[in-house]
Design an enzyme around this catalytic site. Structure first.
Site, PDB file in Angstrom:
ATOM      1  N   ARG A 117       0.881  -1.170   0.000  1.00  0.00           N
ATOM      2  CA  ARG A 117       0.000   0.000   0.000  1.00  0.00           C
ATOM      3  C   ARG A 117       0.918   1.220   0.000  1.00  0.00           C
ATOM      4  O   ARG A 117       1.603   1.498   0.992  1.00  0.00           O
ATOM      5  CB  ARG A 117      -0.898  -0.032   1.239  1.00  0.00           C
ATOM      6  CG  ARG A 117      -1.947   1.074   1.298  1.00  0.00           C
ATOM      7  CD  ARG A 117      -2.809   0.884   2.542  1.00  0.00           C
ATOM      8  NE  ARG A 117      -3.584   2.071   2.820  1.00  0.00           N
ATOM      9  CZ  ARG A 117      -4.843   2.265   2.441  1.00  0.00           C
ATOM     10  NH1 ARG A 117      -5.462   1.318   1.763  1.00  0.00           N
ATOM     11  NH2 ARG A 117      -5.481   3.369   2.745  1.00  0.00           N
ATOM     12  N   HIS A 144      -7.142   1.208  -6.699  1.00  0.00           N
ATOM     13  CA  HIS A 144      -7.493   0.506  -5.455  1.00  0.00           C
ATOM     14  C   HIS A 144      -8.330  -0.721  -5.825  1.00  0.00           C
ATOM     15  O   HIS A 144      -9.526  -0.795  -5.520  1.00  0.00           O
ATOM     16  CB  HIS A 144      -8.281   1.448  -4.546  1.00  0.00           C
ATOM     17  CG  HIS A 144      -8.276   1.054  -3.103  1.00  0.00           C
ATOM     18  ND1 HIS A 144      -7.751  -0.142  -2.656  1.00  0.00           N
ATOM     19  CD2 HIS A 144      -8.764   1.685  -1.992  1.00  0.00           C
ATOM     20  CE1 HIS A 144      -7.889  -0.220  -1.348  1.00  0.00           C
ATOM     21  NE2 HIS A 144      -8.495   0.871  -0.922  1.00  0.00           N
ATOM     22  N   GLN A 147     -10.431  -2.883  -3.140  1.00  0.00           N
ATOM     23  CA  GLN A 147     -11.627  -2.189  -2.695  1.00  0.00           C
ATOM     24  C   GLN A 147     -12.756  -2.355  -3.699  1.00  0.00           C
ATOM     25  O   GLN A 147     -13.903  -2.631  -3.335  1.00  0.00           O
ATOM     26  CB  GLN A 147     -11.334  -0.703  -2.483  1.00  0.00           C
ATOM     27  CG  GLN A 147     -12.545   0.118  -2.056  1.00  0.00           C
ATOM     28  CD  GLN A 147     -13.074  -0.283  -0.700  1.00  0.00           C
ATOM     29  OE1 GLN A 147     -12.337  -0.240   0.289  1.00  0.00           O
ATOM     30  NE2 GLN A 147     -14.339  -0.692  -0.636  1.00  0.00           N
ATOM     31  N   ASP A 239     -16.299   9.088  -1.406  1.00  0.00           N
ATOM     32  CA  ASP A 239     -15.043   8.908  -0.694  1.00  0.00           C
ATOM     33  C   ASP A 239     -14.691  10.246  -0.061  1.00  0.00           C
ATOM     34  O   ASP A 239     -15.314  11.277  -0.371  1.00  0.00           O
ATOM     35  CB  ASP A 239     -13.956   8.456  -1.687  1.00  0.00           C
ATOM     36  CG  ASP A 239     -12.663   8.028  -0.999  1.00  0.00           C
ATOM     37  OD1 ASP A 239     -12.665   7.860   0.236  1.00  0.00           O
ATOM     38  OD2 ASP A 239     -11.649   7.853  -1.701  1.00  0.00           O
ATOM     39  N   CYS A 279     -15.955   3.772   0.976  1.00  0.00           N
ATOM     40  CA  CYS A 279     -14.822   2.875   1.240  1.00  0.00           C
ATOM     41  C   CYS A 279     -14.235   3.056   2.638  1.00  0.00           C
ATOM     42  O   CYS A 279     -13.441   2.224   3.077  1.00  0.00           O
ATOM     43  CB  CYS A 279     -13.755   3.044   0.170  1.00  0.00           C
ATOM     44  SG  CYS A 279     -13.119   4.717   0.021  1.00  0.00           S
ATOM     45  N   ARG A 307     -14.356  -6.793   2.568  1.00  0.00           N
ATOM     46  CA  ARG A 307     -12.921  -6.709   2.249  1.00  0.00           C
ATOM     47  C   ARG A 307     -12.225  -8.005   2.673  1.00  0.00           C
ATOM     48  O   ARG A 307     -11.360  -8.519   1.959  1.00  0.00           O
ATOM     49  CB  ARG A 307     -12.276  -5.513   2.960  1.00  0.00           C
ATOM     50  CG  ARG A 307     -12.657  -4.143   2.418  1.00  0.00           C
ATOM     51  CD  ARG A 307     -12.051  -3.845   1.068  1.00  0.00           C
ATOM     52  NE  ARG A 307     -10.600  -3.867   1.101  1.00  0.00           N
ATOM     53  CZ  ARG A 307      -9.832  -2.820   1.473  1.00  0.00           C
ATOM     54  NH1 ARG A 307     -10.398  -1.674   1.824  1.00  0.00           N
ATOM     55  NH2 ARG A 307      -8.525  -2.921   1.459  1.00  0.00           N
TER      56      ARG A 307
END
Length: 320
Positions: A117, A144, A147, A239, A279, A307
């Protein structure tokens, strides 16, 4: 479990491969991962366990911290019988000048896969090029993918289909929007991204998803009009307005993005049975009001929970 495609007709064949963006996966492979995640979730709820990754080790590199990414990957490896190593920027020599190539080659001697990440997407591309083991993108500034896979699982759970739905994302044209657009285009889901002028997704991503959508029947749009975008939406998504590394722009973005807040005024235009996704982490009363994120249309914690099941499906497919 998924009837849209016959996902069991051919095995999911991505063992040993890296996942840097969803562009690398076919429509069938995405559906197979969604199906696998749903199966693993059902098995966990039934108390069934699997040790398909016994003896496997995942290195998790975090140059950007995250609650959901760390816990879901680490718990996923443990639940599948494997183990995970948490490495932050201070644990590695990358921050002291060691090259990405050397880091990739060294870690390839110790572990079975790397999840990273980080900031620049070019770093993960170089890591994958130099490593002899699979690399999984836990997040970069441009993509991403994990996600977006969890988003598809959640949408399928609440809507019982993916193809033909209208997904609307309100906010910054960032990494989340990029992967969401690709995911939607791949599975034939209509997707509209509504952003302020100057904050649209990258041009090359828009061109890519329009090309994919022309083959799957997905209609992908980018607009600066949030109210027009939301009309008759099945799924609303947002987001944070200032992502990690953009903290200095926070005050400016609050003003610029004001009309893109997900609130009762704008959700009134969506379908009466719309579902809300985020998210996380969320800033209540900024990009979304508490009334919406904590209300009956919200499935954000179901989404966050998924997730875990997506990471397990992905790890099992790549390492199993």
């Amino acid at each position: 479990m998924i009837n849209t495609l016959q996902t069991k007709e051919q095995p999911l064949n991505i063992k040993g491969l890296s996942l840097l963006t969803l562009e690398e996966l076919s429509e069938t492979e995405i559906y197979q991962l969604v199906d696998s995640a749903l199966t693993l979730k059902k098995q966990q709820k039934s108390g069934l366990t699997s040790k398909t990754l016994e003896g496997k080790t995942l290195a998790m590199i975090f140059e950007k911290p995250s609650t959901r990414t760390r816990v879901s990957f680490e718990a996923g490896m443990i639940q599948l019988g494997g183990s995970a190593l948490y490495l932050n920027g201070n644990d590695l020599q990358l921050g002291r000048g060691e090259s990405i190539a050397d880091t990739a080659k060294v870690l390839s001697q110790y572990v079975d896969a790397i999840m990273i990440r980080t900031f620049a997407h070019e770093k993960i591309v170089e890591l994958a090029k130099q490593a002899s083991i699979p690399i999984i993108n836990g997040l970069t500034d441009e993509h991403h993918p994990c996600q977006a896979l969890a988003d598809l699982v959640t949408i399928y759970e609440v809507k019982k289909k993916l193809k033909g739905l209208k997904l609307v994302y309100l906010g910054d044209g960032n990494n989340v929007s990029h992967s969401l657009m690709i995911a939607a285009a791949k599975v034939g889901m209509n997707c509209t991204i509504a952003c302020p002028v100057g904050y649209e997704p990258k041009k090359q991503i828009i061109e890519l998803v329009n090309d994919i959508g022309s083959k799957t029947g997905a209609e992908i749009k980018v607009t600066n009009n949030p109210f027009e975008a939301v009309t008759d939406a099945d799924i609303l998504y947002t987001d944070v307005w200032a992502s990690m590394g953009q903290e200095s722009e926070q005050e400016k973005r609050i003003t610029v993005f004001e009309d893109f807040q997900v609130n009762s005024k704008i959700t009134y235009l969506a379908k009466s049975d719309f579902r809300f996704l985020h998210c996380l982490p969320a800033h209540r009363e900024e990009e979304v009001t508490a009334e919406i994120i904590d209300g009956p249309h919200s499935v954000v914690f179901q989404q966050a929970g998924n997730r875990l099941h997506v990471q397990k499906a992905l790890l099992q497919a790549i390492l199993g």
